[in-house]
Design an enzyme around this catalytic site. Structure first.
Site, PDB file in Angstrom:
ATOM      1  N   PHE A  96      78.090  75.055  22.248  1.00  0.00           N
ATOM      2  CA  PHE A  96      78.826  75.677  21.140  1.00  0.00           C
ATOM      3  C   PHE A  96      80.283  75.193  21.071  1.00  0.00           C
ATOM      4  N   ASP A 144      73.429  65.250  34.097  1.00  0.00           N
ATOM      5  CA  ASP A 144      73.843  66.470  34.786  1.00  0.00           C
ATOM      6  C   ASP A 144      75.196  66.243  35.466  1.00  0.00           C
ATOM      7  N   ALA A 200      78.596  74.338  31.379  1.00  0.00           N
ATOM      8  CA  ALA A 200      78.375  75.529  32.203  1.00  0.00           C
ATOM      9  C   ALA A 200      77.146  76.256  31.695  1.00  0.00           C
ATOM     10  N   SER A 234      76.487  79.764  30.387  1.00  0.00           N
ATOM     11  CA  SER A 234      77.546  80.590  29.803  1.00  0.00           C
ATOM     12  C   SER A 234      77.134  82.010  29.422  1.00  0.00           C
ATOM     13  N   THR A 240      87.304  81.106  31.578  1.00  0.00           N
ATOM     14  CA  THR A 240      87.101  82.283  30.734  1.00  0.00           C
ATOM     15  C   THR A 240      87.993  83.436  31.177  1.00  0.00           C
ATOM     16  N   ASP A 241      88.220  84.375  30.255  1.00  0.00           N
ATOM     17  CA  ASP A 241      88.978  85.581  30.625  1.00  0.00           C
ATOM     18  C   ASP A 241      88.159  86.501  31.533  1.00  0.00           C
ATOM     19  N   GLU A 242      86.822  86.286  31.581  1.00  0.00           N
ATOM     20  CA  GLU A 242      85.959  87.205  32.340  1.00  0.00           C
ATOM     21  C   GLU A 242      86.233  87.171  33.832  1.00  0.00           C
ATOM     22  N   TYR A 249      77.710  85.477  36.240  1.00  0.00           N
ATOM     23  CA  TYR A 249      78.354  84.418  35.440  1.00  0.00           C
ATOM     24  C   TYR A 249      79.839  84.308  35.762  1.00  0.00           C
ATOM     25  N   LYS A 293      82.079  81.285  37.480  1.00  0.00           N
ATOM     26  CA  LYS A 293      83.230  80.642  36.832  1.00  0.00           C
ATOM     27  C   LYS A 293      84.471  80.791  37.720  1.00  0.00           C
ATOM     28  N   ASN A 295      84.721  83.555  22.032  1.00  0.00           N
ATOM     29  CA  ASN A 295      84.739  82.678  20.856  1.00  0.00           C
ATOM     30  C   ASN A 295      83.648  83.072  19.885  1.00  0.00           C
ATOM     31  N   LYS A 317      74.144  85.171  21.607  1.00  0.00           N
ATOM     32  CA  LYS A 317      75.422  85.861  21.796  1.00  0.00           C
ATOM     33  C   LYS A 317      75.633  86.848  20.650  1.00  0.00           C
ATOM     34  N   ARG A 320      74.017  96.796  29.288  1.00  0.00           N
ATOM     35  CA  ARG A 320      73.982  95.656  30.225  1.00  0.00           C
ATOM     36  C   ARG A 320      74.412  96.147  31.606  1.00  0.00           C
TER      37      ARG A 320
HETATM   38  P1  NAD Z   1      77.128  76.832  25.817  1.00  0.00           P
HETATM   39  O1  NAD Z   1      76.191  77.549  26.710  1.00  0.00           O
HETATM   40  O2  NAD Z   1      76.980  76.964  24.343  1.00  0.00           O
HETATM   41  O3  NAD Z   1      77.090  75.261  26.130  1.00  0.00           O
HETATM   42  C1  NAD Z   1      77.073  74.755  27.436  1.00  0.00           C
HETATM   43  C2  NAD Z   1      76.722  73.278  27.357  1.00  0.00           C
HETATM   44  O4  NAD Z   1      76.729  72.754  28.696  1.00  0.00           O
HETATM   45  C3  NAD Z   1      75.323  73.007  26.793  1.00  0.00           C
HETATM   46  O5  NAD Z   1      75.381  71.950  25.856  1.00  0.00           O
HETATM   47  C4  NAD Z   1      74.504  72.610  28.009  1.00  0.00           C
HETATM   48  O6  NAD Z   1      73.446  71.706  27.712  1.00  0.00           O
HETATM   49  C5  NAD Z   1      75.572  71.969  28.887  1.00  0.00           C
HETATM   50  N1  NAD Z   1      75.228  71.998  30.318  1.00  0.00           N
HETATM   51  C6  NAD Z   1      74.759  73.059  31.021  1.00  0.00           C
HETATM   52  N2  NAD Z   1      74.541  72.701  32.298  1.00  0.00           N
HETATM   53  C7  NAD Z   1      74.893  71.394  32.404  1.00  0.00           C
HETATM   54  C8  NAD Z   1      74.911  70.468  33.478  1.00  0.00           C
HETATM   55  N3  NAD Z   1      74.504  70.808  34.701  1.00  0.00           N
HETATM   56  N4  NAD Z   1      75.342  69.216  33.245  1.00  0.00           N
HETATM   57  C9  NAD Z   1      75.750  68.846  31.992  1.00  0.00           C
HETATM   58  N5  NAD Z   1      75.739  69.677  30.946  1.00  0.00           N
HETATM   59  C10 NAD Z   1      75.321  70.942  31.148  1.00  0.00           C
HETATM   60  O7  NAD Z   1      78.571  77.284  26.287  1.00  0.00           O
HETATM   61  P2  NAD Z   1      79.894  77.503  25.414  1.00  0.00           P
HETATM   62  O8  NAD Z   1      79.880  78.871  24.861  1.00  0.00           O
HETATM   63  O9  NAD Z   1      80.087  76.335  24.532  1.00  0.00           O
HETATM   64  O10 NAD Z   1      80.992  77.478  26.578  1.00  0.00           O
HETATM   65  C11 NAD Z   1      81.580  76.247  26.997  1.00  0.00           C
HETATM   66  C12 NAD Z   1      82.549  76.529  28.132  1.00  0.00           C
HETATM   67  O11 NAD Z   1      83.550  77.454  27.694  1.00  0.00           O
HETATM   68  C13 NAD Z   1      81.886  77.181  29.348  1.00  0.00           C
HETATM   69  O12 NAD Z   1      82.462  76.609  30.502  1.00  0.00           O
HETATM   70  C14 NAD Z   1      82.235  78.653  29.230  1.00  0.00           C
HETATM   71  O13 NAD Z   1      82.313  79.248  30.488  1.00  0.00           O
HETATM   72  C15 NAD Z   1      83.595  78.581  28.569  1.00  0.00           C
HETATM   73  N6  NAD Z   1      83.977  79.723  27.730  1.00  0.00           N
HETATM   74  C16 NAD Z   1      83.128  80.181  26.754  1.00  0.00           C
HETATM   75  C17 NAD Z   1      83.550  81.225  25.923  1.00  0.00           C
HETATM   76  C18 NAD Z   1      82.662  81.754  24.824  1.00  0.00           C
HETATM   77  O14 NAD Z   1      83.015  82.764  24.193  1.00  0.00           O
HETATM   78  N7  NAD Z   1      81.543  81.121  24.498  1.00  0.00           N
HETATM   79  C19 NAD Z   1      84.824  81.801  26.100  1.00  0.00           C
HETATM   80  C20 NAD Z   1      85.641  81.305  27.122  1.00  0.00           C
HETATM   81  C21 NAD Z   1      85.214  80.255  27.917  1.00  0.00           C
HETATM   82  O1  DAU Z   2      85.064  86.560  27.339  1.00  0.00           O
HETATM   83  C1  DAU Z   2      84.614  85.239  27.291  1.00  0.00           C
HETATM   84  C2  DAU Z   2      83.116  85.204  27.454  1.00  0.00           C
HETATM   85  O2  DAU Z   2      82.551  85.661  26.233  1.00  0.00           O
HETATM   86  C3  DAU Z   2      82.572  83.827  27.822  1.00  0.00           C
HETATM   87  O3  DAU Z   2      83.079  83.448  29.082  1.00  0.00           O
HETATM   88  C4  DAU Z   2      81.039  83.829  27.842  1.00  0.00           C
HETATM   89  O4  DAU Z   2      80.554  82.520  28.082  1.00  0.00           O
HETATM   90  C5  DAU Z   2      80.542  84.318  26.500  1.00  0.00           C
HETATM   91  O5  DAU Z   2      79.136  84.385  26.495  1.00  0.00           O
HETATM   92  C6  DAU Z   2      81.141  85.683  26.173  1.00  0.00           C
HETATM   93  O6  DAU Z   2      80.615  86.694  27.085  1.00  0.00           O
HETATM   94  P1  DAU Z   2      80.214  88.153  26.566  1.00  0.00           P
HETATM   95  O7  DAU Z   2      79.262  88.749  27.528  1.00  0.00           O
HETATM   96  O8  DAU Z   2      81.433  88.938  26.216  1.00  0.00           O
HETATM   97  O9  DAU Z   2      79.490  87.721  25.174  1.00  0.00           O
HETATM   98  P2  DAU Z   2      78.174  88.263  24.464  1.00  0.00           P
HETATM   99  O10 DAU Z   2      78.166  87.680  23.091  1.00  0.00           O
HETATM  100  O11 DAU Z   2      76.965  88.085  25.302  1.00  0.00           O
HETATM  101  O12 DAU Z   2      78.447  89.823  24.337  1.00  0.00           O
HETATM  102  C7  DAU Z   2      79.591  90.309  23.655  1.00  0.00           C
HETATM  103  C8  DAU Z   2      79.585  91.803  23.772  1.00  0.00           C
HETATM  104  O13 DAU Z   2      78.503  92.311  22.980  1.00  0.00           O
HETATM  105  C9  DAU Z   2      79.342  92.317  25.174  1.00  0.00           C
HETATM  106  O14 DAU Z   2      80.098  93.494  25.379  1.00  0.00           O
HETATM  107  C10 DAU Z   2      77.852  92.637  25.205  1.00  0.00           C
HETATM  108  C11 DAU Z   2      77.579  93.048  23.777  1.00  0.00           C
HETATM  109  N1  DAU Z   2      76.235  92.741  23.270  1.00  0.00           N
HETATM  110  C12 DAU Z   2      75.764  91.472  23.411  1.00  0.00           C
HETATM  111  C13 DAU Z   2      74.510  91.131  22.950  1.00  0.00           C
HETATM  112  C14 DAU Z   2      73.965  89.729  23.120  1.00  0.00           C
HETATM  113  C15 DAU Z   2      75.488  93.723  22.622  1.00  0.00           C
HETATM  114  O15 DAU Z   2      75.922  94.866  22.457  1.00  0.00           O
HETATM  115  N2  DAU Z   2      74.244  93.377  22.172  1.00  0.00           N
HETATM  116  C16 DAU Z   2      73.712  92.129  22.317  1.00  0.00           C
HETATM  117  O16 DAU Z   2      72.545  91.896  21.886  1.00  0.00           O
END
Ligand code: NAD
Ligand code: DAU
Length: 353
Positions: free
Chosen positions: A10, A57, A81, A83, A132-134, A158, A162, A188, A197, A290
């Protein structure tokens, strides 16, 4: 050129698309293509010589060594990662393998590459770790937002994985001098978000007439940032951040989940009203919470704003409208994700190096 890991996911894919829209510096994109990797997202780059995709990988150190020697990137941006928090609760193996062991292997390969560079290239080189902020844990309702000095308190498998990777990155700077930068971003949302998500799941389920599963009371708070603002923050940190420093990235958009779900329903009611005239909000269903669910995240991004002059372009209201419209206009992308057809894209449409 730069090397991006996880550039079919993503945020990584949004980053690659924006990067190549803004300048011509080539990108080597290393991605394993797990379930979360989707080359269909990068279809517009097909045939573009500035984008070199490698399926592989980050744990494969010999592949990394070869890639770094062949392409000599000036920077590595590390997105790859596992994620998804819920998946890490089901089973954490892949999270440890990729987020911890994979980051270690990547750091080792990058360190060897960096050490071999001539002095000027060595000084200019950067390894940017996308965290991540987590890792900071959960905040009390009235506690101040996370600053970069907040102690680590990861609560999910997770976030623990991280946090471990962040510590490795820090140690490779402190001990080996590797010029690293670490960003800690909030949640994001935006185009090409995998519908496991919260936000994309709610949009997709609403349109399919399915229940909108809200965990527990829905009063868990997240701080939401439009993905393209995260990408602009990463570009800013890459170009002007100080090696060894960490930067929080956030949009000052704290909202409880239930409010997010209602905002999505209201936009869909306006843009794609249900045939029966009822609101999509009638599909909201509260489900079991959760395990270990963090109650609140909030990010203080003032360091990035004041030291590096970054500001997000979108408010939550503008970003969520763009996002809902994007999903309404990209039904094929969604359908291919849901059917699994996106996983065939790699063999049927794309030349993999
Ligand atoms: P995502 O799960 O959408 O994408 C992860 C990507 O990494 C995928 O394309 C997957 O194929 C690849 N991948 C997984 N394992 C791998 C490996 N061993 N080698 C090579 N590629 C591999 O994740 P995202 O939401 O795009 O997040 C990207 C980064 O940002 C992560 O490190 C995550 O922790 C961080 N992050 C995400 C969020 C969020 O809200 N999504 C917020 C803060 C930080
Ligand atoms: O804060 C940054 C993080 O945000 C990233 O590091 C992670 O990679 C990313 O997945 C995200 O984590 P969250 O657990 O916060 O995201 P998620 O979209 O899974 O859930 C957002 C909130 O919504 C959380 O409080 C759980 C809740 N939720 C989620 C799902 C999938 C629901 O209530 N119902 C759902 O079906």
């Amino acid at each position: 050129m730069i090397l991006v890991t996880g550039g079919a996911g993503f945020i990584g894919a949004n980053f690659v698309l924006d990067w190549l829209a803004l300048n011509d510096e080539p990108v080597i994109n290393l991605d394993k293509l797990t379930y979360a990797g989707n080359l269909e997202t990068l279809a517009s780059l097909q045939g573009d010589a500035r984008h070199v995709f490698i399926q592989g990988d980050i744990g494969d150190q010999s592949l990394l060594t070869r890639l770094l020697a062949d392409h000599r990137p000036r920077a590595v941006i590390h997105f790859a990662a596992e994620s998804h928090v819920d998946r890490s609760i089901q089973g954490a193996d892949e999270f440890i393998q990729t987020n911890v062991v994979g980051t270690f292997r990547l750091l080792e390969a990058v360190r060897a590459h960096w050490a071999s560079l001539p002095e000027a290239e060595k000084n200019a080189f950067r390894f940017l770790h996308v965290s991540t902020d987590e890792v900071y844990g959960s905040l009390a309702p009235d506690a101040p937002a996370f600053t970069e000095n907040r102690a680590y308190e990861p609560n999910s498998p997770y976030s623990a994985s991280k946090a471990a990777s962040d510590h490795l990155v820090r140690a490779w700077h402190h001990t080996h001098g590797l010029p690293v930068l670490t960003t800690h971003c909030s949640n994001n949302y935006g185009p090409y978000h995998f519908p496991e998500k919260l936000i994309p799941l709610m949009i997709v389920n609403a349109l399919a007439g399915k229940p909108l599963p809200v965990y527990g009371d829905g009063m868990q708070v997240r701080d939401w940032l439009y993905v393209k603002d995260h990408c602009s923050a990463i570009r800013r940190v890459l170009e002007t951040g100080a090696p060894g420093e960490t930067y929080n990235v956030g949009g000052w958009n704290e909202k409880p989940n239930i409010e997010i779900v209602h905002a999505i329903c209201a936009l869909l009611d306006e843009l794609r009203p249900r045939a029966d005239g009822a609101s999509y909000a009638t599909q909201i269903t509260h489900v079991k919470d959760r395990p270990g669910h963090d109650r609140r995240y909030a990010v203080d991004a003032r360091k990035l704003e004041t030291e590096l002059g970054w500001k997000p372009a979108e408010t939550f209201e503008t970003g969520i409208r763009k996002t809902v419209i994007w999903y309404l206009e990209h039904t094929e992308w969604v359908a291919h994700v849901q059917s699994g057809a996106y996983r065939q894209w790699v063999t049927s449409h794309y030349e993999v190096a």
